[in-house]
Design a protein around this motif. Sequence first.
Motif, PDB file in Angstrom:
ATOM      1  N   GLU A 177      81.077  40.363 136.506  1.00 28.84           N
ATOM      2  CA  GLU A 177      79.704  40.547 136.031  1.00 28.84           C
ATOM      3  C   GLU A 177      79.555  41.869 135.287  1.00 28.84           C
ATOM      4  OE1 GLU A 177      76.411  39.298 137.952  1.00 28.84           O
ATOM      5  OE2 GLU A 177      77.390  37.412 138.447  1.00 28.84           O
ATOM      6  N   LEU A 178      78.689  41.877 134.295  1.00 30.77           N
ATOM      7  CA  LEU A 178      78.386  43.074 133.534  1.00 30.77           C
ATOM      8  C   LEU A 178      77.621  44.067 134.414  1.00 30.77           C
ATOM      9  CD1 LEU A 178      78.352  44.421 130.688  1.00 30.77           C
ATOM     10  CD2 LEU A 178      76.080  43.410 130.413  1.00 30.77           C
ATOM     11  N   VAL A 179      78.134  45.302 134.515  1.00 28.72           N
ATOM     12  CA  VAL A 179      77.461  46.332 135.308  1.00 28.72           C
ATOM     13  C   VAL A 179      77.084  47.555 134.478  1.00 28.72           C
ATOM     14  CG1 VAL A 179      78.470  45.626 137.510  1.00 28.72           C
ATOM     15  CG2 VAL A 179      79.650  47.340 136.096  1.00 28.72           C
ATOM     16  N   GLY A 180      77.579  47.615 133.237  1.00 31.49           N
ATOM     17  CA  GLY A 180      77.255  48.753 132.388  1.00 31.49           C
ATOM     18  C   GLY A 180      77.953  48.644 131.050  1.00 31.49           C
ATOM     19  N   ILE A 181      77.796  49.704 130.261  1.00 28.34           N
ATOM     20  CA  ILE A 181      78.458  49.744 128.958  1.00 28.34           C
ATOM     21  C   ILE A 181      78.799  51.191 128.640  1.00 28.34           C
ATOM     22  CG2 ILE A 181      76.370  49.980 127.524  1.00 28.34           C
ATOM     23  CD1 ILE A 181      77.881  47.647 125.808  1.00 28.34           C
ATOM     24  N   VAL A 182      79.969  51.392 128.032  1.00 25.70           N
ATOM     25  CA  VAL A 182      80.391  52.716 127.586  1.00 25.70           C
ATOM     26  C   VAL A 182      80.450  52.671 126.065  1.00 25.70           C
ATOM     27  CG1 VAL A 182      82.242  54.430 127.564  1.00 25.70           C
ATOM     28  CG2 VAL A 182      81.743  53.170 129.666  1.00 25.70           C
ATOM     29  N   ALA A 183      79.645  53.503 125.430  1.00 30.17           N
ATOM     30  CA  ALA A 183      79.651  53.601 123.976  1.00 30.17           C
ATOM     31  C   ALA A 183      80.503  54.795 123.552  1.00 30.17           C
ATOM     32  CB  ALA A 183      78.234  53.763 123.452  1.00 30.17           C
ATOM     33  N   ARG A 184      81.035  54.728 122.367  1.00 32.88           N
ATOM     34  CA  ARG A 184      81.829  55.823 121.819  1.00 32.88           C
ATOM     35  C   ARG A 184      81.039  57.122 121.895  1.00 32.88           C
ATOM     36  NH1 ARG A 184      83.747  54.271 116.182  1.00 32.88           N
ATOM     37  NH2 ARG A 184      85.070  52.879 117.386  1.00 32.88           N
ATOM     38  N   GLN A 185      79.776  57.059 121.613  1.00 30.43           N
ATOM     39  CA  GLN A 185      78.902  58.226 121.646  1.00 30.43           C
ATOM     40  C   GLN A 185      78.835  58.830 123.060  1.00 30.43           C
ATOM     41  OE1 GLN A 185      74.967  57.367 120.264  1.00 30.43           O
ATOM     42  NE2 GLN A 185      74.341  59.502 120.277  1.00 30.43           N
ATOM     43  N   ASP A 186      78.824  57.980 124.094  1.00 27.68           N
ATOM     44  CA  ASP A 186      78.804  58.474 125.474  1.00 27.68           C
ATOM     45  C   ASP A 186      80.058  59.294 125.775  1.00 27.68           C
ATOM     46  OD1 ASP A 186      76.428  57.018 125.977  1.00 27.68           O
ATOM     47  OD2 ASP A 186      77.570  55.258 126.621  1.00 27.68           O
ATOM     48  N   VAL A 187      81.191  58.813 125.315  1.00 28.19           N
ATOM     49  CA  VAL A 187      82.456  59.497 125.556  1.00 28.19           C
ATOM     50  C   VAL A 187      82.478  60.829 124.817  1.00 28.19           C
ATOM     51  CG1 VAL A 187      84.964  59.366 125.247  1.00 28.19           C
ATOM     52  CG2 VAL A 187      83.684  57.339 125.964  1.00 28.19           C
ATOM     53  N   LEU A 188      82.072  60.822 123.555  1.00 24.64           N
ATOM     54  CA  LEU A 188      82.068  62.062 122.782  1.00 24.64           C
ATOM     55  C   LEU A 188      81.125  63.093 123.391  1.00 24.64           C
ATOM     56  CD1 LEU A 188      82.104  60.615 119.157  1.00 24.64           C
ATOM     57  CD2 LEU A 188      83.977  61.766 120.354  1.00 24.64           C
ATOM     58  N   ARG A 189      79.978  62.661 123.814  1.00 24.23           N
ATOM     59  CA  ARG A 189      79.001  63.560 124.428  1.00 24.23           C
ATOM     60  C   ARG A 189      79.567  64.167 125.716  1.00 24.23           C
ATOM     61  NH1 ARG A 189      75.083  60.110 125.143  1.00 24.23           N
ATOM     62  NH2 ARG A 189      74.381  60.263 123.000  1.00 24.23           N
ATOM     63  N   THR A 190      80.221  63.364 126.528  1.00 26.78           N
ATOM     64  CA  THR A 190      80.801  63.850 127.782  1.00 26.78           C
ATOM     65  C   THR A 190      81.907  64.865 127.520  1.00 26.78           C
ATOM     66  OG1 THR A 190      80.268  61.785 128.908  1.00 26.78           O
ATOM     67  CG2 THR A 190      81.991  63.141 129.896  1.00 26.78           C
ATOM     68  N   ILE A 191      82.770  64.579 126.569  1.00 27.00           N
ATOM     69  CA  ILE A 191      83.854  65.510 126.236  1.00 27.00           C
ATOM     70  C   ILE A 191      83.266  66.820 125.704  1.00 27.00           C
ATOM     71  CG2 ILE A 191      85.810  65.920 124.690  1.00 27.00           C
ATOM     72  CD1 ILE A 191      86.433  62.893 124.979  1.00 27.00           C
ATOM     73  N   ARG A 192      82.260  66.711 124.845  1.00 24.65           N
ATOM     74  CA  ARG A 192      81.600  67.916 124.320  1.00 24.65           C
ATOM     75  C   ARG A 192      81.011  68.747 125.453  1.00 24.65           C
ATOM     76  NH1 ARG A 192      76.020  66.803 122.066  1.00 24.65           N
ATOM     77  NH2 ARG A 192      75.722  66.759 124.313  1.00 24.65           N
ATOM     78  N   ASP A 193      80.313  68.100 126.389  1.00 23.78           N
ATOM     79  CA  ASP A 193      79.683  68.809 127.498  1.00 23.78           C
ATOM     80  C   ASP A 193      80.731  69.472 128.401  1.00 23.78           C
ATOM     81  OD1 ASP A 193      77.284  67.960 126.453  1.00 23.78           O
ATOM     82  OD2 ASP A 193      76.930  66.441 128.003  1.00 23.78           O
ATOM     83  N   GLN A 194      81.847  68.778 128.638  1.00 20.59           N
ATOM     84  CA  GLN A 194      82.916  69.355 129.456  1.00 20.59           C
ATOM     85  C   GLN A 194      83.504  70.597 128.786  1.00 20.59           C
ATOM     86  OE1 GLN A 194      85.802  66.226 130.199  1.00 20.59           O
ATOM     87  NE2 GLN A 194      85.013  65.977 132.278  1.00 20.59           N
ATOM     88  N   ARG A 195      83.690  70.536 127.488  1.00 21.55           N
ATOM     89  CA  ARG A 195      84.248  71.678 126.753  1.00 21.55           C
ATOM     90  C   ARG A 195      83.296  72.861 126.813  1.00 21.55           C
ATOM     91  NH1 ARG A 195      86.712  70.443 121.160  1.00 21.55           N
ATOM     92  NH2 ARG A 195      87.438  72.531 121.557  1.00 21.55           N
ATOM     93  N   ARG A 196      82.002  72.590 126.681  1.00 17.08           N
ATOM     94  CA  ARG A 196      81.021  73.670 126.770  1.00 17.08           C
ATOM     95  C   ARG A 196      81.035  74.317 128.138  1.00 17.08           C
ATOM     96  NH1 ARG A 196      75.819  71.070 123.577  1.00 17.08           N
ATOM     97  NH2 ARG A 196      76.689  71.316 121.475  1.00 17.08           N
ATOM     98  N   GLU A 197      81.130  73.471 129.169  1.00 22.09           N
ATOM     99  CA  GLU A 197      81.172  73.992 130.549  1.00 22.09           C
ATOM    100  C   GLU A 197      82.418  74.844 130.788  1.00 22.09           C
ATOM    101  OE1 GLU A 197      79.202  73.949 133.370  1.00 22.09           O
ATOM    102  OE2 GLU A 197      77.662  73.312 131.934  1.00 22.09           O
ATOM    103  N   SER A 198      83.539  74.430 130.245  1.00 23.98           N
ATOM    104  CA  SER A 198      84.789  75.170 130.479  1.00 23.98           C
ATOM    105  C   SER A 198      84.796  76.519 129.756  1.00 23.98           C
ATOM    106  CB  SER A 198      85.994  74.335 130.066  1.00 23.98           C
ATOM    107  OG  SER A 198      86.025  74.173 128.667  1.00 23.98           O
ATOM    108  N   LYS A 199      83.978  76.671 128.723  1.00 24.74           N
ATOM    109  CA  LYS A 199      83.899  77.938 127.981  1.00 24.74           C
ATOM    110  C   LYS A 199      83.004  78.958 128.674  1.00 24.74           C
ATOM    111  CE  LYS A 199      84.888  76.003 123.470  1.00 24.74           C
ATOM    112  NZ  LYS A 199      84.389  75.772 122.116  1.00 24.74           N
ATOM    113  N   ARG A 200      82.220  78.511 129.634  1.00 27.44           N
ATOM    114  CA  ARG A 200      81.295  79.416 130.323  1.00 27.44           C
ATOM    115  C   ARG A 200      81.977  80.256 131.332  1.00 27.44           C
ATOM    116  NH1 ARG A 200      75.857  75.829 131.123  1.00 27.44           N
ATOM    117  NH2 ARG A 200      75.464  75.595 128.940  1.00 27.44           N
TER     118      ARG A 200
END
Length: 182
Positions: free
Chosen positions: A159-182
Amino acid sequence: MPLTARDLMETDVETVAPDDEVSEVLGRLARADFNGFPVVESETSETPREDGEAVDGGRVVGIVTQHDLVHLFQTEDRVLWLPIGLPPFTETLTYAIDVSWDDLDLGIDLAKHAGRPIREVMTADVVTVTPDTDLDTILDLLADDERDINRLPVVENGELVGIVARQDVLRTIRDQRRESKR
Protein backbone atom coordinates in the motif's frame (compact mmCIF):
# COMPACT_ATOMS: atom_id res chain seq x y z
CA MET A 1 21.71 6.81 11.84
CA PRO A 2 21.40 6.86 8.02
CA LEU A 3 18.42 8.58 6.45
CA THR A 4 15.68 6.45 4.93
CA ALA A 5 12.60 7.08 2.81
CA ARG A 6 10.59 7.25 6.04
CA ASP A 7 12.62 10.32 7.05
CA LEU A 8 12.24 12.00 3.67
CA MET A 9 8.73 11.11 2.55
CA GLU A 10 5.65 13.25 2.47
CA THR A 11 2.72 11.29 3.89
CA ASP A 12 -0.03 13.57 2.57
CA VAL A 13 -0.07 12.12 -0.94
CA GLU A 14 -2.51 13.15 -3.63
CA THR A 15 -3.36 10.25 -5.91
CA VAL A 16 -5.52 9.52 -8.93
CA ALA A 17 -7.40 6.38 -9.88
CA PRO A 18 -6.86 4.37 -13.07
CA ASP A 19 -10.37 5.28 -14.27
CA ASP A 20 -10.02 9.04 -13.69
CA GLU A 21 -10.33 10.95 -16.95
CA VAL A 22 -7.40 12.81 -18.51
CA SER A 23 -9.28 16.13 -18.36
CA GLU A 24 -9.91 15.77 -14.62
CA VAL A 25 -6.27 14.89 -13.89
CA LEU A 26 -5.04 17.77 -16.07
CA GLY A 27 -7.19 20.14 -14.04
CA ARG A 28 -5.86 18.81 -10.75
CA LEU A 29 -2.28 18.93 -12.01
CA ALA A 30 -2.70 22.55 -13.09
CA ARG A 31 -3.57 23.44 -9.47
CA ALA A 32 -0.86 21.27 -7.88
CA ASP A 33 2.60 22.28 -6.69
CA PHE A 34 4.16 19.15 -8.18
CA ASN A 35 4.32 17.41 -11.54
CA GLY A 36 2.70 14.00 -11.15
CA PHE A 37 0.39 11.67 -9.27
CA PRO A 38 0.73 8.06 -8.20
CA VAL A 39 -2.08 6.04 -9.78
CA VAL A 40 -3.67 3.94 -7.05
CA GLU A 41 -6.34 1.27 -7.04
CA SER A 42 -8.00 2.30 -3.79
CA GLU A 43 -9.36 0.04 -1.14
CA THR A 44 -12.79 0.83 0.25
CA SER A 45 -11.34 1.58 3.68
CA GLU A 46 -8.65 4.06 4.56
CA THR A 47 -5.35 3.06 6.12
CA PRO A 48 -4.37 5.01 9.26
CA ARG A 49 -1.02 6.80 9.23
CA GLU A 50 1.36 6.96 12.16
CA ASP A 51 0.19 10.49 13.03
CA GLY A 52 -3.41 9.33 13.29
CA GLU A 53 -4.61 10.93 10.06
CA ALA A 54 -5.67 8.82 7.10
CA VAL A 55 -4.01 8.38 3.72
CA ASP A 56 -5.88 6.76 0.86
CA GLY A 57 -5.06 3.06 1.00
CA GLY A 58 -4.43 1.17 -2.15
CA ARG A 59 -2.00 -0.49 -4.47
CA VAL A 60 0.21 1.65 -6.72
CA VAL A 61 -0.45 0.58 -10.31
CA GLY A 62 1.33 3.43 -12.08
CA ILE A 63 2.33 7.05 -12.09
CA VAL A 64 1.14 9.86 -14.34
CA THR A 65 3.27 12.95 -14.87
CA GLN A 66 3.09 16.23 -16.72
CA HIS A 67 5.25 14.64 -19.40
CA ASP A 68 2.73 11.81 -19.93
CA LEU A 69 -0.13 14.27 -20.32
CA VAL A 70 1.68 16.91 -22.38
CA HIS A 71 2.79 14.17 -24.75
CA LEU A 72 -0.88 13.63 -25.64
CA PHE A 73 -1.12 17.17 -26.95
CA GLN A 74 2.11 17.49 -28.87
CA THR A 75 1.47 17.83 -32.53
CA GLU A 76 2.89 15.01 -34.50
CA ASP A 77 3.08 14.95 -38.27
CA ARG A 78 0.28 17.29 -39.20
CA VAL A 79 1.29 17.84 -42.78
CA LEU A 80 -1.30 17.55 -45.50
CA TRP A 81 0.04 16.30 -48.81
CA LEU A 82 -1.91 17.70 -51.75
CA PRO A 83 -1.45 16.39 -55.28
CA ILE A 84 -1.44 19.28 -57.71
CA GLY A 85 -2.15 18.68 -61.35
CA LEU A 86 -5.40 18.69 -63.21
CA PRO A 87 -6.19 17.14 -66.56
CA PRO A 88 -4.89 17.42 -69.22
CA PHE A 89 -1.62 17.27 -67.21
CA THR A 90 -0.49 13.69 -66.82
CA GLU A 91 2.05 14.33 -64.12
CA THR A 92 1.26 15.69 -60.70
CA LEU A 93 3.43 17.38 -58.14
CA THR A 94 2.87 16.83 -54.46
CA TYR A 95 3.09 19.79 -52.09
CA ALA A 96 3.24 19.64 -48.33
CA ILE A 97 1.11 22.16 -46.50
CA ASP A 98 1.55 22.54 -42.76
CA VAL A 99 -1.95 22.55 -41.30
CA SER A 100 -0.95 22.65 -37.63
CA TRP A 101 -2.75 25.66 -36.30
CA ASP A 102 -1.65 25.47 -32.68
CA ASP A 103 -4.88 26.54 -30.96
CA LEU A 104 -7.03 24.40 -33.22
CA ASP A 105 -4.70 21.41 -32.77
CA LEU A 106 -4.75 21.77 -29.01
CA GLY A 107 -8.54 21.98 -28.99
CA ILE A 108 -8.86 18.92 -31.20
CA ASP A 109 -6.34 16.98 -29.10
CA LEU A 110 -8.05 18.01 -25.87
CA ALA A 111 -11.44 16.91 -27.15
CA LYS A 112 -9.98 13.65 -28.46
CA HIS A 113 -8.14 12.71 -25.24
CA ALA A 114 -10.19 14.39 -22.48
CA GLY A 115 -12.34 11.36 -21.70
CA ARG A 116 -9.57 8.76 -21.84
CA PRO A 117 -8.86 6.96 -18.58
CA ILE A 118 -5.50 7.64 -16.96
CA ARG A 119 -4.65 3.92 -17.15
CA GLU A 120 -4.16 4.41 -20.91
CA VAL A 121 -1.53 7.15 -20.52
CA MET A 122 0.15 6.40 -17.16
CA THR A 123 3.55 4.80 -16.76
CA ALA A 124 2.73 1.33 -15.47
CA ASP A 125 6.34 0.36 -14.77
CA VAL A 126 6.57 2.59 -11.71
CA VAL A 127 9.64 2.53 -9.49
CA THR A 128 8.75 2.41 -5.81
CA VAL A 129 10.69 2.25 -2.56
CA THR A 130 9.89 1.01 0.94
CA PRO A 131 10.00 3.20 4.06
CA ASP A 132 13.33 1.56 4.99
CA THR A 133 15.05 2.29 1.65
CA ASP A 134 18.29 4.15 2.41
CA LEU A 135 19.25 7.59 1.07
CA ASP A 136 21.99 6.23 -1.21
CA THR A 137 19.52 3.95 -3.01
CA ILE A 138 17.05 6.81 -3.35
CA LEU A 139 19.79 9.06 -4.78
CA ASP A 140 20.74 6.33 -7.28
CA LEU A 141 17.13 6.04 -8.45
CA LEU A 142 16.60 9.81 -8.74
CA ALA A 143 19.89 10.27 -10.61
CA ASP A 144 19.37 7.34 -13.02
CA ASP A 145 20.44 8.37 -16.52
CA GLU A 146 17.94 6.10 -18.27
CA ARG A 147 14.85 7.04 -16.27
CA ASP A 148 13.77 10.56 -15.49
CA ILE A 149 12.38 9.90 -12.02
CA ASN A 150 11.25 12.87 -9.98
CA ARG A 151 8.94 11.20 -7.45
CA LEU A 152 9.24 7.83 -5.75
CA PRO A 153 6.07 6.36 -4.24
CA VAL A 154 6.79 4.74 -0.88
CA VAL A 155 5.00 1.42 -0.50
CA GLU A 156 4.64 -0.74 2.60
CA ASN A 157 2.75 -4.04 2.67
CA GLY A 158 1.59 -3.36 -0.88
CA GLU A 159 0.00 0.00 0.00
CA LEU A 160 1.04 3.58 -0.68
CA VAL A 161 2.23 5.25 2.55
CA GLY A 162 4.09 8.28 1.20
CA ILE A 163 6.12 9.81 -1.58
CA VAL A 164 9.70 11.06 -1.85
CA ALA A 165 10.25 13.84 -4.37
CA ARG A 166 13.64 14.87 -5.72
CA GLN A 167 13.07 18.24 -4.09
CA ASP A 168 12.60 16.57 -0.66
CA VAL A 169 15.97 14.85 -0.99
CA LEU A 170 17.76 18.00 -2.11
CA ARG A 171 16.23 20.02 0.71
CA THR A 172 17.27 17.41 3.30
CA ILE A 173 20.84 17.26 2.01
CA ARG A 174 21.02 21.07 2.00
CA ASP A 175 19.73 21.24 5.58
CA GLN A 176 22.20 18.58 6.75
CA ARG A 177 25.10 20.47 5.18
CA ARG A 178 24.01 23.69 6.86
CA GLU A 179 23.78 21.93 10.21
CA SER A 180 27.25 20.40 9.84
CA LYS A 181 28.76 23.86 9.17
CA ARG A 182 27.46 25.23 12.47
